[in-house]
Design a protein around this motif. Structure first.
Motif, short mmCIF file in Angstrom:
data_model
loop_
_atom_site.label_atom_id
_atom_site.label_comp_id
_atom_site.label_asym_id
_atom_site.label_seq_id
_atom_site.Cartn_x
_atom_site.Cartn_y
_atom_site.Cartn_z
N LYS A 18 0.85 -1.19 0.00
CA LYS A 18 0.00 0.00 0.00
C LYS A 18 0.89 1.25 0.00
O LYS A 18 1.78 1.39 0.82
N THR A 19 0.62 2.16 -0.94
CA THR A 19 1.44 3.36 -1.12
C THR A 19 0.61 4.60 -0.85
O THR A 19 -0.55 4.67 -1.22
N GLN A 20 1.26 5.57 -0.22
CA GLN A 20 0.61 6.86 -0.02
C GLN A 20 1.68 7.95 0.00
O GLN A 20 2.76 7.75 0.54
N PHE A 21 1.36 9.08 -0.63
CA PHE A 21 2.26 10.23 -0.63
C PHE A 21 1.70 11.28 0.31
O PHE A 21 0.49 11.54 0.31
N PHE A 22 2.57 11.87 1.10
CA PHE A 22 2.17 12.89 2.06
C PHE A 22 2.85 14.21 1.72
O PHE A 22 3.98 14.23 1.24
N GLY A 23 2.19 15.29 2.04
CA GLY A 23 2.79 16.60 1.86
C GLY A 23 2.77 17.05 0.41
O GLY A 23 2.36 16.32 -0.49
N ASN A 24 3.20 18.29 0.22
CA ASN A 24 3.24 18.86 -1.11
C ASN A 24 4.56 19.59 -1.26
O ASN A 24 4.72 20.72 -0.78
N GLY A 25 5.52 18.96 -1.92
CA GLY A 25 6.85 19.54 -2.09
C GLY A 25 6.82 20.84 -2.87
O GLY A 25 7.57 21.77 -2.59
#
Length: 178
Positions: A18-25
């Motif tokens: 399971k993959t998840q991206f956090f934040g906004n670079g």
């Protein structure tokens, strides 16, 4: 179950896949550029106290963002039953980087140590172990066949047919390390 975290993109992959991206670079870069321009304008006007105040404000905002990111990551780890979090060991990245110009400035203003220390202490509170991994070639190695390929853009493509986002590939390889 383990959790691999690729710090630059804050891409998180549980060992279940399971993959998840956090934040906004991009949002963070925009914020940094805004305050850099503001400091430059204030410097031309010789407003040194205002520059110090702007520096303090920017660092408080970035600290808040890092606290929120670390909380989201730890919550994700707890929800997925992760016992170990694998983080990239980025201690010497500023010395070994070959970046120039604007990209080098972005790297030097990046608060990866602060984010990793927040993740570490919040994980400790929940009894989750944090392990630091050598980040060498994690985004260039195929997670299925192990072949190393140079990545030219955000997408990773391997000769074996595997393709995914470059940051997901790095996080997968970090999660599988040890």
């Amino acid at each position: 179950m383990d959790l691999g975290i690729l710090c630059p993109a804050v891409g998180v992959v549980a060992s279940s896949g399971k993959t998840q991206f956090f934040g906004n670079g991009r949002q963070n870069k925009c914020l940094r550029r805004k305050y850099k321009q503001l400091r430059r304008d204030l410097g031309k006007k010789k407003k040194l106290t205002a520059i110090r105040n702007i520096n303090d404000k920017e660092s408080r905002i970035m600290r808040d963002i890092n606290h929120k990111l670390s909380r989201q990551i730890i919550t994700f780890a707890a929800e997925n039953g992760c016992g170990t979090i694998h983080l990239e060991k980025l201690s010497g990245i500023r010395r070994t980087s070959r970046l120039r110009g604007k990209n080098k400035a972005n790297l030097h203003s990046w608060t990866f140590h602060e984010l990793s220390s927040f993740i570490e202490y919040k994980a400790r509170e929940l009894g989750i172990k944090v392990v630091y991994i050598n980040p060498e070639y994690t985004s260039q190695t195929c997670p299925t066949c192990g072949e190393r390929n140079k990545v030219k853009d955000r997408n990773y493509n391997c000769g074996c047919g595997y393709h995914s986002h470059r940051d997901r590939v790095g996080a997968l390889n970090i999660a599988r390390t040890i």
